[in-house]
Design an enzyme around this catalytic site. Structure first.
Site, PDB file in Angstrom:
ATOM      1  CG  ASP A 109      -2.302   0.483   0.913  1.00 43.93           C
ATOM      2  OD1 ASP A 109      -2.415   1.540   0.284  1.00 43.93           O
ATOM      3  OD2 ASP A 109      -3.276  -0.198   1.297  1.00 43.93           O
ATOM      4  CG  ASP A 216      -4.779   5.725   0.809  1.00 43.52           C
ATOM      5  OD1 ASP A 216      -5.735   4.939   0.939  1.00 43.52           O
ATOM      6  OD2 ASP A 216      -4.691   6.807   1.431  1.00 43.52           O
ATOM      7  CD  GLU A 275      -8.717   4.700  -1.807  1.00 40.35           C
ATOM      8  OE1 GLU A 275      -9.660   4.314  -1.108  1.00 40.35           O
ATOM      9  OE2 GLU A 275      -7.684   5.222  -1.336  1.00 40.35           O
ATOM     10  CG  HIS A 349      -8.898  -1.085   3.848  1.00 39.99           C
ATOM     11  ND1 HIS A 349      -8.636  -1.152   2.494  1.00 39.99           N
ATOM     12  CD2 HIS A 349      -8.574   0.181   4.223  1.00 39.99           C
ATOM     13  CE1 HIS A 349      -8.164   0.013   2.074  1.00 39.99           C
ATOM     14  NE2 HIS A 349      -8.122   0.840   3.097  1.00 39.99           N
ATOM     15  CG  ASP A 350     -11.320   2.413   3.469  1.00 43.34           C
ATOM     16  OD1 ASP A 350     -11.061   2.344   4.680  1.00 43.34           O
ATOM     17  OD2 ASP A 350     -10.572   2.979   2.646  1.00 43.34           O
TER      18      ASP A 350
END
Length: 575
Positions: A109, A216, A275, A349-350
């Site tokens: 990440d 991210d 993302e 995860h979100d």
């Protein structure tokens, strides 16, 4: 050509990720090796054979870097070290080696829109005379206001986790921008020194054996080149959405291309996914066009915003209509059909658990709806992402009290909403359904205490249904969600039509059925799915004939009629 005659896909080194399946691990919640209640790298290493049995090609780790953990590791204080909570750099090297030995790759990440306020860069930047002052976004108080008082913030923008996007720094007398937590100050990518420092760090990880990056909120790195100004405040809101001022900024494509060249992302055939909240099809086409050498694919958010009221926040719940969801994904299929590439995901995860959000998590339909959702996702064109536990049909946690939650976003929303007079019961209902902790509860390995996740007290409570929903039971049951996902992954590896076939949506307005075809040369697949908890009749005059066809994979293998059972799906190789 029949299904059994399908040829194996050609593997080209520059697009290997097209036929790959990525498995996301949230390290804090995957497996705890030392009994401290938090997942770690050695715990992941103990389960690489489980991942190999599932058949995934790539493992993506959410952040394991050194961090104060204000936002569960997305606030990084040292990009080139592992937080002791998760282990050591040597533990990460060991994991990379174990994955490579089994033919799997590792994606890290990359969180470079912001750092932690405890990162050495920001600690130095707090000094107005520091050469690193311009590495972050600093602004004086609004004219006519006393610094540090209400209303003195430079603009009226809101942070993603509520409150102003500006934090007053007494030491220097100015405000710094943070689109997320106050402990996550935004980096100033307009400064070339910032960019070069990021690229050097990325090269360091590639040299260490990392095979790519999930980036991210990468479309927030290009802020407006002029001064930041107030935004429009939507009805019912106190502040303007902060990300609107920076999403898909004027230099985004330039920065992504520069990063690609400086790190050698395309040259080394590394996998990259950005993302990009708020991105459009056109933005995604540019970012993923192979000729531009920016990214391989992006994560978009339109489909996971369809169950919230138009113009509202994620907590403003709205019933999800199947035709709307189908058409949205089809738009992205068509939009990136001849340029770029899609990423395919239901949850991460979100996001809440897919089976609770898009399926039916009641015991009667949980397993079949989880299988059918998997079928739909993996048979669209793009690279599928499996989030830990998705292959088991893990469900939302539905914690009953705010004290049970650890998610900063959920806790802040609860406090703000209750302070504004919203009914506590309604606030909790939204959190139960949409909280990020739904995805972050510990992985359910077996029926032992704490689901086999830890011998200690887990950092977040295990879902109470772990006794029946767990990996040990799923692996032992040939009819489980796990083995359905394993077969879906195998289909992608074995049949080029699943990877490269043209997508066509059928029955777009049907409220129960999701149907589409995938076509490559003379290979054609028909996917039929009943996305409801009631039987559905197939309109045979509106779908291709299945006479002489072969069913490659089905949730109800003995069902061949024109009526689909609740949450039944079929993948059919047409004659």
């Amino acid at each position: 050509m029949t299904a059994t005659e399908f040829s194996a896909p050609e593997t080209r080194p520059d697009d290997w990720w097209r036929s790959a399946v990525v498995y996301q691990i949230y390290p804090r919640s995957f497996a705890d090796s030392n009994g401290d209640g938090t997942g770690d790298l050695p715990g992941i290493a103990e389960h690489v054979d489980y991942l190999a049995e599932l058949g995934v090609d790539v493992v993506w780790l959410s952040p394991v870097y050194a961090s104060p953990m204000d936002d569960n590791g997305y606030d990084i204080s040292d990009y080139q070290d592992v937080d002791p909570l998760f282990g050591t750099l040597e533990d990460l090297d060991t994991l990379i080696g174990l994955l490579h030995e089994r033919g799997m790759k590792l994606v890290m990440d990359l969180v470079v829109n912001h750092t932690s306020d405890e990162h050495a860069w920001f600690v130095e930047a707090r000094n107005p005379d520091s050469p690193k002052r311009d590495w972050y976004w600093w602004r004086p108080a609004r004219e006519g206001f006393e610094p540090g008082t209400s209303g003195a913030e430079p603009t009226n923008h809101e942070a993603a986790f509520s409150g102003s996007a500006w934090q007053y720094d007494e030491a220097s007398g100015e405000y710094y921008l943070h689109l997320f937590s106050p402990k996550q100050p935004d980096l100033n990518w307009e400064n070339p020194e910032v960019r070069q420092a990021v690229y050097a760090m990325m090269r360091w990880w590639v040299e260490r054996g990392v095979d790519g990056f999930r980036m991210d909120v990468i479309n927030l790195i290009s802020k407006p080149t002029g001064d930041l100004v107030d935004g429009v405040v939507p009805p019912g809101r106190r502040l303007a959405p902060g990300m609107d001022i920076v999403a898909n900024g004027p230099r985004l494509d330039e920065f992504l291309a520069e990063m690609n060249a400086a790190v050698g992302l395309s040259a080394q055939n590394l996998i990259t996914v950005g993302e990009m909240p708020g991105s459009t099809i056109e933005v995604a086409r540019r970012a993923t066009d192979p000729a531009r050498n920016e990214l391989n694919m992006v994560f978009t958010f339109e489909h996971v915003n369809l169950d919230q009221k138009l113009g509202g926040a994620k907590w403003d719940l709205e019933e999800l209509r199947l035709p709307l969801l189908k058409r949205n994904l089809a738009d992205w299929q068509e939009g990136l059909a001849d340029a770029g590439w899609n990423s395919l995901y239901w949850n991460n995860h979100d996001q809440p658990r897919a089976v609770s959000r898009f399926g039916d998590d009641h015991p009667e339909h949980r397993a079949t709806s989880a299988k059918t959702l998997g079928t739909i996702l993996h048979l669209h064109k793009g690279t599928p992402y499996v989030y830990q536990g998705e292959e088991l049909g893990m469900t939302n946690t539905y914690y009953s009290e705010i004290a049970h939650y650890a998610d900063l976003e959920s806790i802040n929303y609860h406090a703000e909403a209750v302070s504004l007079g919203l009914a506590a019961e309604a606030v909790m209902e939204s959190i139960k359904i949409k909280s990020r902790d739904n995805a972050r509860s510990p992985m359910q390995w077996n029926a032992s205490t704490h689901a086999g996740f830890t011998e200690g007290i887990p950092w977040l409570a295990v879902n109470a249904n772990y006794v029946t929903i767990n990996a040990a039971a799923a692996v032992a049951d040939p009819d489980s969600v796990f083995h359905h996902y394993r077969k879906l992954i195998a289909l992608r590896h074995d049949h080029p039509v699943v990877v490269e076939g043209r997508f066509e949506l059928l029955l777009a307005d049907h409220d129960q059925l999701w149907a589409f075809t995938r076509t490559l040369d003379d290979q054609r697949l028909l996917v039929l799915a009943n996305c409801s908890s009631s039987p559905a009749q197939l309109p045979l005059d509106a779908i291709p004939s299945t006479a002489g066809a072969e069913v490659l994979l089905a949730t109800h293998p003995d069902s061949t009629g024109s009526t689909l059972a609740p949450w039944e799906s079929r993948i059919i190789a047409l004659a």
